[in-house]
Design an enzyme around this catalytic site. Structure first.
Site, PDB file in Angstrom:
ATOM      1  N   SER A 152      54.754  41.217  37.734  1.00  0.00           N
ATOM      2  CA  SER A 152      54.036  40.001  38.551  1.00  0.00           C
ATOM      3  C   SER A 152      52.665  41.047  39.094  1.00  0.00           C
ATOM      4  O   SER A 152      52.763  41.673  40.102  1.00  0.00           O
ATOM      5  CB  SER A 152      54.612  39.446  39.764  1.00  0.00           C
ATOM      6  OG  SER A 152      55.782  38.678  39.234  1.00  0.00           O
ATOM      7  N   THR A 153      51.638  40.819  38.475  1.00  0.00           N
ATOM      8  CA  THR A 153      50.270  41.699  38.764  1.00  0.00           C
ATOM      9  C   THR A 153      49.863  41.148  40.022  1.00  0.00           C
ATOM     10  O   THR A 153      49.060  42.402  40.842  1.00  0.00           O
ATOM     11  CB  THR A 153      49.252  41.710  37.579  1.00  0.00           C
ATOM     12  OG1 THR A 153      48.955  40.286  37.426  1.00  0.00           O
ATOM     13  CG2 THR A 153      49.820  42.145  36.603  1.00  0.00           C
ATOM     14  N   CYS A 154      50.091  40.109  40.538  1.00  0.00           N
ATOM     15  CA  CYS A 154      49.447  39.767  41.737  1.00  0.00           C
ATOM     16  C   CYS A 154      50.008  40.316  43.185  1.00  0.00           C
ATOM     17  O   CYS A 154      49.352  40.614  44.054  1.00  0.00           O
ATOM     18  CB  CYS A 154      49.447  38.029  42.141  1.00  0.00           C
ATOM     19  SG  CYS A 154      51.147  37.591  41.908  1.00  0.00           S
ATOM     20  N   VAL A 155      51.273  40.642  42.760  1.00  0.00           N
ATOM     21  CA  VAL A 155      51.932  41.374  44.005  1.00  0.00           C
ATOM     22  C   VAL A 155      52.649  42.797  43.327  1.00  0.00           C
ATOM     23  O   VAL A 155      53.081  43.763  44.275  1.00  0.00           O
ATOM     24  CB  VAL A 155      53.197  40.779  44.540  1.00  0.00           C
ATOM     25  CG1 VAL A 155      52.608  39.577  45.140  1.00  0.00           C
ATOM     26  CG2 VAL A 155      54.282  40.537  43.335  1.00  0.00           C
ATOM     27  N   GLY A 196      47.688  35.168  41.250  1.00  0.00           N
ATOM     28  CA  GLY A 196      47.860  35.085  42.614  1.00  0.00           C
ATOM     29  C   GLY A 196      47.166  36.431  42.983  1.00  0.00           C
ATOM     30  O   GLY A 196      47.484  37.202  43.891  1.00  0.00           O
TER      31      GLY A 196
END
Length: 962
Positions: free
Chosen positions: A928-931, A637
């Site tokens: 959750s690195t995407c967020v 993400g």
């Protein structure tokens, strides 16, 4: 009674006014035609009589002319009266008879005249002499036959050579015509012109100096030009720039190489240069060697190599020293003369201006003299004491125009020469007392700051002579001193910030956004618009204040706060992304640029997947990571993309990887391209593998561009001399930058400058470098045939600069070019020009050596926690107890980037988040690195939380903990 027998007579009535014999034409028309015929007949008879009379008169006059000419030819001279009568009759012949004669008759008359005048029985008096010259000149202006012109020239030359001339209008203009017709008699004709010189028209005399007829020195001509010619301010005002250059060139030819320049020479040359406002270029000169921006508003005059070699004398030490002596003279006339000469020579021929600057640099205390001269002028006080950041027009209008012009010419000459000194000198000697001490440089910088902003905000050539040239060098010099301060740090950090000038960043962003969009769409093509750098132009409707502030951003970006420029940079990227989305509204539904990347072969897999994408690499990418256990679980993400980029950077810029694409500096371990690649290419070894290495370097340029494009900070430090080429259009590094590469080498080279000639010769140095490649020795010449050119005290400075150039420019050129090709395919070079090399490093990897915890805590969003919950308080206590490196690891664990956001955590999107992931204390924290989200179990125990956090951030488990 009617007779029906048919024999009755008929009465014919002419109702149409017609008569027999005239066809259908009316009687009146026929009468008119008959009258015209009679009149034409009379006119023909009259014309015939007139022609007959003219013929009779012509024949009579011809007979008379022949008799007059024959009488003149046979005239016997026995007394002065006879001689004077014969001369007068010749003047009459010239004015009334000879023009109507055939060439052989005219030649016969002129030949006899030349014979008798050559050895006259009596002298010709002054009044008669003027009449003779005027009559001969009259013929000269009317006749085209070359044989007659030859005789006329002989007559004029004989008279003027024997008797001289007091006044002679337009003779020279006719002689110039003769020169162009007859190249066999050119030398004699030019001799005659110089004998006449100023007795004729001033303009006509100087016109001869526009001819390409001079090829050798002439002492007589030099004497005339020096002693009999006194050009004034208007003498050369009507000439074209090309003609002025030719006059200057011919003057130098006539004067000759061996003569010393005297005051008269400087006066003559100064009177020409006062009107010269052009730039010279050799007819076969490479345009790449010319600074096109500096000559954009200047006429270019093409010259030959022969002209260049002659004009080179104006840049000789004797001429420049003589002009400098005039400059230092207390006499205002001498100083003004020098200011007519030196500044214009600096602008005249760019390839040679360095000679003037070099000669000025070796004059002891020259820069101090310039500084003190400038400082004494009232304009200096106005600029240095200005309460505003720039001086307004009303503050200058009351000053004497001539005094202002002299001041700015002095400033211009000083700036050009001092700029040269800063280029050739090293940081250890730049501010020596015999040059310009640092205390005075600091005051000079205050002056320069105000001057540069004034020249940007006030575009008025009446207040600033040679406005564009003055503006260009003032800004360039200020930039040089800014860069020198980056290395030497002799100014406080806030020195560059304006006093009162406010830059409305939001307004600048809106203008940049609007104009950048129009530039891309090709809609902004109005010729009357103003260049601002990011887009090509700003419409005139844009407020002048806003347009000038955009120019400040382009030309003097360090006047604007770094964070504001970062906002501009990020806005330009956002605009570029928005254009891609607008172009394809279904962008987010498109298949992304996918790649499968093994953790063990990250660089190779990334290169194979993306190196051919070019500018398309800006688009979203989708990466699947594989390790020894197979595919990693994480869903991309955005976090996996950041992880991918940082991993490729870590592998690609590792000096010890299989390709050895980059190296580290000796002292600071900063990255720069491996110079061995150039060396191997240069000797012609293993070309295929070297090309592959260059292709990898281009790809890594794309990777850095992608990191900047996606605002991904990376933990890599590049060498300043390498970064210079990113933000300054592949600029050449100087000797001062060598200290970044090898401080010890720099110091040792500086020691060479202190050695005697004997000491230098004992070192047996040559202009070459010995290099080992695969245990084999190679020699690289720093100059053509450099291995045979030994270093001594006369060329040691050149040796040092050539060595620095090889180390910092030549040996890195091809690698840097490939890298920048990749970088600029993602990030526009103009966007990076807003930053210096150190700011660019912060843009790449962040500027702090630690993380601002207060800023971090103030910009966190919680989920399932409140900011005063025990677990939250324990988390921040643990963060404060961590080492800086551990804090960076924690940030990387959550965001995939090991550095804090450049503009603070408030600029992070989405915000850094901490979410309660339950009460299972056996679980590790995940992310959750995407967020940018940390999933933190509610441990309720500080020791457990710290152990779990440290384990998670140090495991380096990729996305298996997601």
């Amino acid at each position: 009674m009617l007779n029906f027998s048919g024999s009755t007579k008929k009465r014919v009535v002419n109702l149409g006014n017609k008569k027999q014999g005239y066809g259908n034409k009316s009687f009146l028309e026929q009468s008119r035609l008959q009258r015209q015929e009679r009149e034409l007949s009379k006119l023909k008879e009259k014309s015939a009589v007139v022609i007959q009379n003219h013929i009779r008169k012509y024949l009579v006059l011809r007979q008379l002319s022949s008799e007059v000419i024959n009488n003149w030819l046979d005239f016997n001279i026995e007394s002065r009266e006879d001689w004077n009568s014969w001369i007068v009759k010749f003047i009459i012949l010239c004015k009334w008879y000879l023009l109507k004669q055939k060439s052989d008759v005219t030649n016969q008359v002129l030949q006899l005249f030349n014979e008798r005048v050559h050895d006259p029985p009596f002298e010709v008096n002054g009044e008669t002499l003027n009449g003779l010259i005027q009559s001969l000149n009259f013929l000269f202006s009317k006749i085209e036959d070359l044989s007659v012109l030859d005789e006329l020239f002989t007559a004029l030359n004989g008279l003027i050579s024997r008797y001289g001339v007091d006044h002679s209008d337009s003779v020279i203009s006719n002689l110039i015509k003769y020169v162009k017709l007859d190249d066999k008699n050119t030398d004699n004709t030019i001799d005659l012109i110089f004998k006449i010189n100023m007795h004729d028209s001033t303009n006509d005399f100087f016109n001869v100096l526009t001819l390409d007829v001079f090829d050798k020195p002439n002492k007589d001509y030099t004497s005339i030009l020096r002693n009999e010619i006194t050009p004034n301010d208007k003498t050369f005002s009507g000439y074209t720039q090309s003609s002025l250059i030719t006059i200057l060139y011919n003057y130098l030819i006539i004067q000759g190489d061996g003569d010393v320049f005297i005051q008269k020479d400087f006066e003559f040359i100064g009177s020409i240069l006062e009107h010269v406002h052009c730039t010279l270029r050799l007819n076969d000169e490479d345009d790449m060697d010319i600074d096109e921006e500096s000559i954009a508003n200047t006429e270019v005059v093409i010259i030959t190599e022969r002209m260049s070699n002659t004009l080179d004398r104006l840049y000789s030490s004797s001429f420049v020293q003589g002009a400098v002596n005039l400059l230092k003279n207390q006499d205002p006339k001498s100083r003004n003369l020098a200011l007519k000469i030196l500044p214009e020579l600096v602008n005249l021929y760019p390839p040679l201006k360095g000679k003037i600057c070099m000669l000025l640099s070796i004059i002891p205390n020259c820069y101090t003299w310039f500084y003190e001269t400038i400082q004494q002028h009232e304009l200096f006080d106005i600029f240095i004491n200005s309460k505003n950041d720039y001086v307004k027009v009303e503050d200058l209008e009351h000053l004497d125009k001539h005094s202002m012009e002299s001041f700015w010419q002095t400033v211009f000459l000083f700036e050009e020469s001092y700029s040269y000194w800063l280029i050739v000198s090293n940081d250890l000697e730049s501010f020596k007392d015999d040059k310009l001490p640092l205390s005075k440089v600091k005051i000079l910088l205050e002056f320069l700051k105000t001057v540069c902003l004034t020249l940007i905000f006030i575009n008025d050539s009446t207040l600033f002579p040679q406005f564009e040239n003055l503006k260009s060098i003032s800004i360039a010099l200020l930039k040089q001193l800014y860069i020198k301060n980056l290395r030497m740090k002799f100014l406080p950090r806030d020195f560059w910030f304006p006093k009162k000038l406010i830059f409305n960043v939001d307004l600048l962003l809106s203008l940049i956004a609007e104009e950048e969009e129009k530039r891309i769409q090709g809609l902004n093509e109005d010729e009357d618009e103003v260049d601002v750098g990011f887009s090509r132009r700003v419409k005139p409707s844009v407020p002048r204040d806003a347009a000038t502030k955009l120019e400040v951003l382009k030309k003097l970006p360090f006047f604007i706060a770094f964070k504001d420029r970062v906002k501009v940079f990020q806005t330009l990227i956002d605009l570029d992304k928005q254009r891609s989305t607008d172009f394809n509204p279904f962008f987010y539904d498109e298949p992304r640029l996918t790649a499968k990347v093994n953790r063990d072969t990250i660089l190779e897999d990334a290169y194979a997947a993306y190196h051919h994408q070019g500018a398309n690499f800006k688009n979203r990418i989708q990466v699947e990571f594989y390790n020894q256990y197979g595919r990693e679980i994480g869903i991309d993400g955005g976090g996996i993309t950041k992880e991918f980029l940082t991993c490729v950077v870590k592998e690609g810029f590792d000096p010890n990887n299989a390709y050895e694409l980059f190296k580290e500096t000796f002292t600071d371990n900063q990255i720069y391209p491996n110079d061995k690649i150039y060396e191997i290419i240069h000797v012609g070894m293993d070309q295929e593998f070297q090309q592959q290495r260059l292709d990898y370097i281009r790809f890594l340029g794309m990777i850095i561009g992608k990191c900047l494009y996606e605002n991904v900070l990376i933990d890599v430090s590049f060498a300043p001399f390498f970064l210079n080429k990113w933000c300054n259009d592949n600029m050449k590094n100087s000797i001062n930058d060598l200290s970044y590469l090898d401080r010890e080498l720099f110091v040792n080279l500086m020691k060479l400058t202190k050695m005697t000639n004997d000491e230098l010769e004992s070192l047996d140095l040559t202009f070459s470098i010995n290099i080992q490649i695969d245990s084999k020795a190679y020699v690289f010449d720093l100059l053509p045939n450099g291995s045979n050119l030994h270093v001594n005290s006369s060329n040691i400075l050149n040796y040092i600069h050539q060595l620095a150039n090889f180390k910092l420019n030549q040996s890195l050129r091809v690698q840097t070019r490939y890298f920048l090709e990749g970088l600029f395919s993602i990030i526009s070079s103009s966007w990076l020009s807003m930053f210096d090399c150190f700011e660019l490093q912060m843009l790449i990897s962040g500027g702090e050596s630690d993380i601002n915890i207060d800023d971090w805590k103030s910009n966190v969003e919680y989920g399932g926690y409140l900011d005063n919950d025990p677990s939250v308080r324990m988390f921040w206590e643990i963060v404060e107890e961590m080492t800086p490196q551990e804090r960076f690891k924690l940030v990387k664990f959550v965001t995939s980037v090991s550095r804090a956001p450049l503009l603070g955590f408030g600029s992070l999107h989405p915000k850094f988040g901490i979410r309660n992931s339950g009460n299972d204390t056996l679980r590790l924290p995940t992310a959750s690195t995407c967020v940018n989200l940390l999933k933190l179990p509610d441990y309720q125990d500080k020791k457990t939380m710290k152990e779990k956090l440290l384990y998670a951030i140090n495991t380096d488990a990729g996305f298996d903990l997601s």
